[in-house]
Design an enzyme around this catalytic site. Structure first.
Site, PDB file in Angstrom:
ATOM      1  CG  ASP A 209     -31.279  60.685  56.599  1.00 28.55           C
ATOM      2  OD1 ASP A 209     -30.300  61.029  57.332  1.00 28.55           O
ATOM      3  OD2 ASP A 209     -31.738  61.222  55.673  1.00 28.55           O
TER       4      ASP A 209
ATOM      5  NE  ARG B 211     -32.543  65.561  58.865  1.00 32.95           N
ATOM      6  CZ  ARG B 211     -33.079  64.938  58.104  1.00 32.95           C
ATOM      7  NH1 ARG B 211     -34.368  65.348  57.808  1.00 32.95           N
ATOM      8  NH2 ARG B 211     -32.962  63.753  57.586  1.00 32.95           N
ATOM      9  CD1 TRP B 212     -35.278  62.260  67.000  1.00 30.12           C
ATOM     10  CD2 TRP B 212     -33.423  62.351  68.494  1.00 30.12           C
ATOM     11  NE1 TRP B 212     -35.646  62.060  68.464  1.00 30.12           N
ATOM     12  CE2 TRP B 212     -34.446  61.944  69.388  1.00 30.12           C
ATOM     13  CE3 TRP B 212     -32.218  62.345  69.238  1.00 30.12           C
ATOM     14  CZ2 TRP B 212     -34.338  61.446  70.599  1.00 30.12           C
ATOM     15  CZ3 TRP B 212     -31.994  61.890  70.344  1.00 30.12           C
ATOM     16  CH2 TRP B 212     -33.118  61.369  71.182  1.00 30.12           C
TER      17      TRP B 212
ATOM     18  NE  ARG C 178     -33.230  58.990  52.970  1.00 28.62           N
ATOM     19  CZ  ARG C 178     -32.036  59.346  52.252  1.00 28.62           C
ATOM     20  NH1 ARG C 178     -31.636  58.541  51.279  1.00 28.62           N
ATOM     21  NH2 ARG C 178     -31.254  60.152  52.908  1.00 28.62           N
TER      22      ARG C 178
ATOM     23  CG  ASN D   5     -22.280  58.096  56.363  1.00 26.06           C
ATOM     24  OD1 ASN D   5     -22.810  57.066  56.246  1.00 26.06           O
ATOM     25  ND2 ASN D   5     -22.624  59.095  55.534  1.00 26.06           N
TER      26      ASN D   5
ATOM     27  CB  ILE E 200     -31.833  55.070  46.380  1.00 26.18           C
ATOM     28  CG1 ILE E 200     -33.296  54.720  46.014  1.00 26.18           C
ATOM     29  CG2 ILE E 200     -31.167  53.994  46.633  1.00 26.18           C
ATOM     30  CD1 ILE E 200     -34.093  53.673  46.858  1.00 26.18           C
TER      31      ILE E 200
ATOM     32  CB  THR F 248     -18.354  54.207  49.961  1.00 34.16           C
ATOM     33  OG1 THR F 248     -19.737  54.470  49.265  1.00 34.16           O
ATOM     34  CG2 THR F 248     -18.377  52.829  49.952  1.00 34.16           C
TER      35      THR F 248
ATOM     36  NE  ARG G  48     -22.400  61.692  57.716  1.00 32.55           N
ATOM     37  CZ  ARG G  48     -23.869  61.393  57.911  1.00 32.55           C
ATOM     38  NH1 ARG G  48     -24.185  61.592  59.373  1.00 32.55           N
ATOM     39  NH2 ARG G  48     -24.684  61.583  57.215  1.00 32.55           N
TER      40      ARG G  48
HETATM   41  C1  FPP Z   1     -27.885  59.186  59.004  1.00 29.91           C
HETATM   42  O1  FPP Z   1     -28.464  60.060  59.939  1.00 29.91           O
HETATM   43  C2  FPP Z   1     -27.429  57.985  59.965  1.00 29.91           C
HETATM   44  C3  FPP Z   1     -25.823  57.575  59.874  1.00 29.91           C
HETATM   45  C4  FPP Z   1     -25.053  57.922  58.862  1.00 29.91           C
HETATM   46  C5  FPP Z   1     -25.454  56.798  60.977  1.00 29.91           C
HETATM   47  C6  FPP Z   1     -26.352  55.763  61.154  1.00 29.91           C
HETATM   48  C7  FPP Z   1     -25.674  54.989  62.373  1.00 29.91           C
HETATM   49  C8  FPP Z   1     -26.313  54.372  63.512  1.00 29.91           C
HETATM   50  C9  FPP Z   1     -27.634  54.565  63.744  1.00 29.91           C
HETATM   51  C10 FPP Z   1     -25.361  53.483  64.213  1.00 29.91           C
HETATM   52  C11 FPP Z   1     -25.242  52.095  63.876  1.00 29.91           C
HETATM   53  C12 FPP Z   1     -24.980  51.228  64.697  1.00 29.91           C
HETATM   54  C13 FPP Z   1     -25.439  50.014  64.590  1.00 29.91           C
HETATM   55  C14 FPP Z   1     -24.783  49.305  65.955  1.00 29.91           C
HETATM   56  C15 FPP Z   1     -26.096  49.451  63.825  1.00 29.91           C
HETATM   57  P1  FPP Z   1     -27.731  61.325  59.903  1.00 29.91           P
HETATM   58  O2  FPP Z   1     -26.933  61.591  60.944  1.00 29.91           O
HETATM   59  O3  FPP Z   1     -27.330  61.652  58.451  1.00 29.91           O
HETATM   60  O4  FPP Z   1     -29.179  62.365  59.816  1.00 29.91           O
HETATM   61  P2  FPP Z   1     -29.370  63.835  59.556  1.00 29.91           P
HETATM   62  O5  FPP Z   1     -29.841  63.758  58.071  1.00 29.91           O
HETATM   63  O6  FPP Z   1     -30.287  64.330  60.421  1.00 29.91           O
HETATM   64  O7  FPP Z   1     -28.077  64.762  59.610  1.00 29.91           O
END
Ligand code: FPP
Length: 233
Positions: A20, A24-25, A181, A68, A188, A66, A71
């Site tokens: 996660d 934000r990053w 996490r 996501n 979770i 499920t 978005r």
């Molecule tokens: C949650 O951070 C991240 C995700 C829902 C996507 C994670 C997916 C990847 C890192 C790519 C996966 C690809 C491979 C090849 C394994 P967020 O975007 O919800 O973060 P935020 O809480 O800062 O909005």
């Protein structure tokens, strides 16, 4: 006796990551969320590579839930594109990578091409010992309902906990020992609900793209100090 013998490092057999903080990053850098996911894949690679040097039998990464799909389409497409690139890489290099790739989740949501590639990779890597689970279109509740329906379809009227575990997407993985996490939230999020029963939980404020081998080692050191009683004393 040496100190190391008195306090042996206890390694988890199975570690799962909730990656996660990508969005934000990216926002902190004035960039779109997709940019964060690109760097999220870099972190995923570094963490996976580091874990493969350790005595860990299975690692699981929560890549797409499920939920996501809600978005923005552009972000969903960006994550699936990153996944497609990773599939291509694994198709070329799975013998070098030496892990058994398993996709946890309902594959029926994906088009035939993507689903066929995922299934072929699962088949072609099945001879490797170390497991890499990628949770894609995964939800813990969905997994439990799916397991119930599979057991019912097989005519089962009564099941044991072992039967149930064997009907889950994680049937091939050892018991889950540790969930890590990133990103600061303390929940979770519908991840490995059944498997988390006795797992240790480790939360860090570090955003996923900044998470790497040093942070994995810190989580493992913390895990090693936990007293696990599994309901006993
Ligand atoms: C949650 O951070 C991240 C995700 C829902 C996507 C994670 C997916 C990847 C890192 C790519 C996966 C690809 C491979 C090849 C394994 P967020 O975007 O919800 O973060 P935020 O809480 O800062 O909005």
């Amino acid at each position: 006796m040496q100190k190391a013998d008195k306090n042996p490092i206890v390694m988890p057999r199975h570690v799962a990551f909730i990656m996660d903080g990508n969005g934000r990053w990216a926002n902190k850098r004035g960039m779109p969320r997709e940019y964060g996911h690109r760097f999220g894949v870099k972190a995923f690679r570094a963490v996976l590579e580091h874990c493969s040097t350790l005595d860990i039998e299975a690692v699981t990464f929560y890549a797409f839930s499920t939920e996501n799909w809600k978005r923005p389409q552009r972000e969903v497409n960006a994550i699936l594109d990153l996944m497609d690139h990773y599939l291509t890489e694994c198709e070329k290099k799975h013998e070098e990578y030496r892990f058994r790739l398993i996709f946890l989740g309902d594959k029926s949501a994906f088009d035939d091409k993507r689903r066929t590639r995922m299934e072929a990779l699962e088949r072609d890597t099945a001879h490797h010992q170390r497991i890499l689970n990628i949770a894609l279109n995964y939800g813990g509740r969905d997994e439990i309902v799916n397991a119930c329906n599979r057991l019912l379809a097989n005519g089962r009227a009564h099941v044991t906990a072992e039967d149930f575990a064997a009907a889950l997407y994680t049937a091939s993985s050892p018991e889950l020992d540790l969930i890590i996490r990133t990103g600061g939230d303390l929940r979770i999020s519908n991840f490995l609900l059944w498997q988390a029963a006795y797992a240790e939980l480790y939360f860090t404020d570090v955003l996923w793209p900044d998470f790497g081998p040093a942070e994995v080692d810190a989580a493992l050191a913390e895990f090693s100090t936990r007293k696990r009683r599994f309901g006993g004393v």
